[in-house]
Design an enzyme around this catalytic site. Structure first.
Site, PDB file in Angstrom:
ATOM      1  N   ASP A 119      -3.137 -10.499  -2.277  1.00 37.57           N
ATOM      2  CA  ASP A 119      -3.687  -9.948  -1.037  1.00 37.57           C
ATOM      3  C   ASP A 119      -5.128  -9.507  -1.298  1.00 37.57           C
ATOM      4  O   ASP A 119      -5.464  -9.096  -2.410  1.00 37.57           O
ATOM      5  CB  ASP A 119      -2.836  -8.756  -0.595  1.00 37.57           C
ATOM      6  CG  ASP A 119      -3.207  -8.216   0.775  1.00 37.57           C
ATOM      7  OD1 ASP A 119      -2.489  -8.540   1.734  1.00 37.57           O
ATOM      8  OD2 ASP A 119      -4.195  -7.462   0.871  1.00 37.57           O
ATOM      9  N   HIS A 138       0.814  -1.228   0.000  1.00 37.01           N
ATOM     10  CA  HIS A 138       0.000   0.000   0.000  1.00 37.01           C
ATOM     11  C   HIS A 138       0.846   1.276   0.000  1.00 37.01           C
ATOM     12  O   HIS A 138       0.302   2.369  -0.163  1.00 37.01           O
ATOM     13  CB  HIS A 138      -0.929   0.036   1.212  1.00 37.01           C
ATOM     14  CG  HIS A 138      -1.974  -1.041   1.221  1.00 37.01           C
ATOM     15  ND1 HIS A 138      -2.835  -1.239   0.160  1.00 37.01           N
ATOM     16  CD2 HIS A 138      -2.286  -1.984   2.143  1.00 37.01           C
ATOM     17  CE1 HIS A 138      -3.638  -2.262   0.443  1.00 37.01           C
ATOM     18  NE2 HIS A 138      -3.316  -2.742   1.628  1.00 37.01           N
ATOM     19  N   HIS A 142      -6.655  -6.947  -0.387  1.00 40.72           N
ATOM     20  CA  HIS A 142      -6.771  -5.509  -0.657  1.00 40.72           C
ATOM     21  C   HIS A 142      -6.029  -5.156  -1.945  1.00 40.72           C
ATOM     22  O   HIS A 142      -4.998  -5.758  -2.262  1.00 40.72           O
ATOM     23  CB  HIS A 142      -6.170  -4.707   0.509  1.00 40.72           C
ATOM     24  CG  HIS A 142      -6.828  -4.980   1.831  1.00 40.72           C
ATOM     25  ND1 HIS A 142      -6.316  -5.896   2.725  1.00 40.72           N
ATOM     26  CD2 HIS A 142      -7.960  -4.486   2.378  1.00 40.72           C
ATOM     27  CE1 HIS A 142      -7.118  -5.932   3.797  1.00 40.72           C
ATOM     28  NE2 HIS A 142      -8.120  -5.100   3.608  1.00 40.72           N
ATOM     29  N   ASP A 191      -5.078 -12.506   3.508  1.00 41.85           N
ATOM     30  CA  ASP A 191      -6.308 -11.991   4.107  1.00 41.85           C
ATOM     31  C   ASP A 191      -7.548 -12.225   3.242  1.00 41.85           C
ATOM     32  O   ASP A 191      -8.643 -11.780   3.601  1.00 41.85           O
ATOM     33  CB  ASP A 191      -6.166 -10.506   4.475  1.00 41.85           C
ATOM     34  CG  ASP A 191      -5.397  -9.698   3.459  1.00 41.85           C
ATOM     35  OD1 ASP A 191      -5.134 -10.208   2.348  1.00 41.85           O
ATOM     36  OD2 ASP A 191      -5.065  -8.533   3.765  1.00 41.85           O
TER      37      ASP A 191
HETATM   38 ZN    ZN Z   1      -4.459  -6.918   2.777  1.00 42.57          ZN
END
Ligand code: ZN
Length: 308
Positions: free
Chosen positions: A159, A122, A161, A243
């Site tokens: 991931d 991120h 996200h 996740d």
């Molecule tokens: Zn994540």
């Protein structure tokens, strides 16, 4: 030949407030789960400044350094925190990813897993975000391109996200293909299909909430694997977040541990076909400690089976 595991105790010395999902116990659980596996254990070096500066400006590193508290924990944004040891931990994470690339491209090992924290995908050019300080996967890709002279590097981010940071850092990089699958809608809200990079070098695959591993498998088979074949990378970097597991508290996908096994096997098959099996994987998210440990162990076990 073998699989390298790169980590460092400094990565446990990055602290977040009590109850924060990105906690040192994550890495402890992962490392414990990897103990039975036949791995070459490598002490993660600190990244060289040049490697960090391939993706982040010096002013950003200076701002992080200035923000380090003398003690306790300081807040960078609503989710992202730093403590006195955080920048060193981030340099270990970046150094682990870069060293993993060196070891795989140098033929010292077949493949490698960098198990560090904070995670990286991120972090944008000059903005820490989503628990992340340095864009480890992107700077590892840049190191492979600029230092080793590769022509094509693919980064696959599974991931849950969107890997907004890696996308930001590789947006203009025609020699890199960035592929992200992620739940949508979900924080950080980016990663729409029409975000395709400056050189059609970004591929985003939004997955609906509550979708499962069977859905993921269809998406990867129909879209990701043909795209990777067409791109023909010389190195495959994986942003390995766990996740998307059904038990994860931060998202609503329903992957199981065997889905991470399947996906890793498929990516390794493609790497065998396209780039002599050269795979570097780097730990991103995963916040249910039990599911994270089991999924990371399943992922790394596949890497070890490929290097036997
Ligand atoms: Zn994540």
């Amino acid at each position: 030949m073998t699989t390298a595991l790169l980590t460092h105790a400094d990565c446990l010395d990055h602290h977040t407030p009590r109850g924060h999902p990105e906690q040192a116990a994550r890495l402890e659980h992962v490392l414990h789960a990897l103990e039975p596996l036949p791995l070459m254990r490598v002490t993660a070096p600190l990244a060289a400044e040049d490697d960090v500066l391939r993706v982040h400006p010096a002013s950003y590193v200076a701002e992080l350094r200035a923000a380090l508290p003398a003690e306790g924990i300081a807040k960078l944004d609503a989710d992202t925190f730093i403590s006195p040891g955080s920048l060193t931990a981030a340099y270990r994470g970046a150094g682990a990813a870069v060293r993993a690339v060196d070891m795989v491209l140098g033929g010292e090992v077949d493949n490698a897993f960098a198990a560090c924290r904070p995670p990286g995908h991120h972090a944008e050019h000059a903005t820490p975000m989503g628990f992340c300080l340095f864009g480890n996967a992107a700077l590892a890709a840049k190191h492979a391109l600029d230092h080793h002279g590769l022509s094509r590097v693919a980064v696959v981010d599974f991931d849950v996200h969107h890997g907004n940071g890696t996308q930001d850092l590789l947006w203009d990089e025609a020699r890199a293909l960035f592929v992200s699958s992620h739940q949508s809608p979900l924080w950080p809200g980016t990663g729409a299909r029409d975000e395709t990079g400056a050189h059609d070098n970004v591929m985003n695959l939004p997955l609906p909430p509550e979708s499962d591993g069977a859905h993921m498998r269809r998406v990867y088979e129909a879209q990701v694997f043909p795209r990777l074949r067409a791109f023909a990378p010389e190195l495959l970097i994986i942003s390995a977040g766990f996740d998307a597991h059904a038990d994860d508290p931060l998202a609503q996908l329903n992957w199981q541990t065997e889905d991470f096994t399947w996906l890793t096997q498929q990516l390794c098959d493609l790497a065998d076909e396209l780039c002599d099996g050269r795979v570097v994987s780097t730990l991103e998210g995963g916040y249910d400690l039990t599911a994270l440990a089991a999924s990371a162990a399943a992922h790394v076990q596949v890497l070890t089976e490929r290097s036997a």
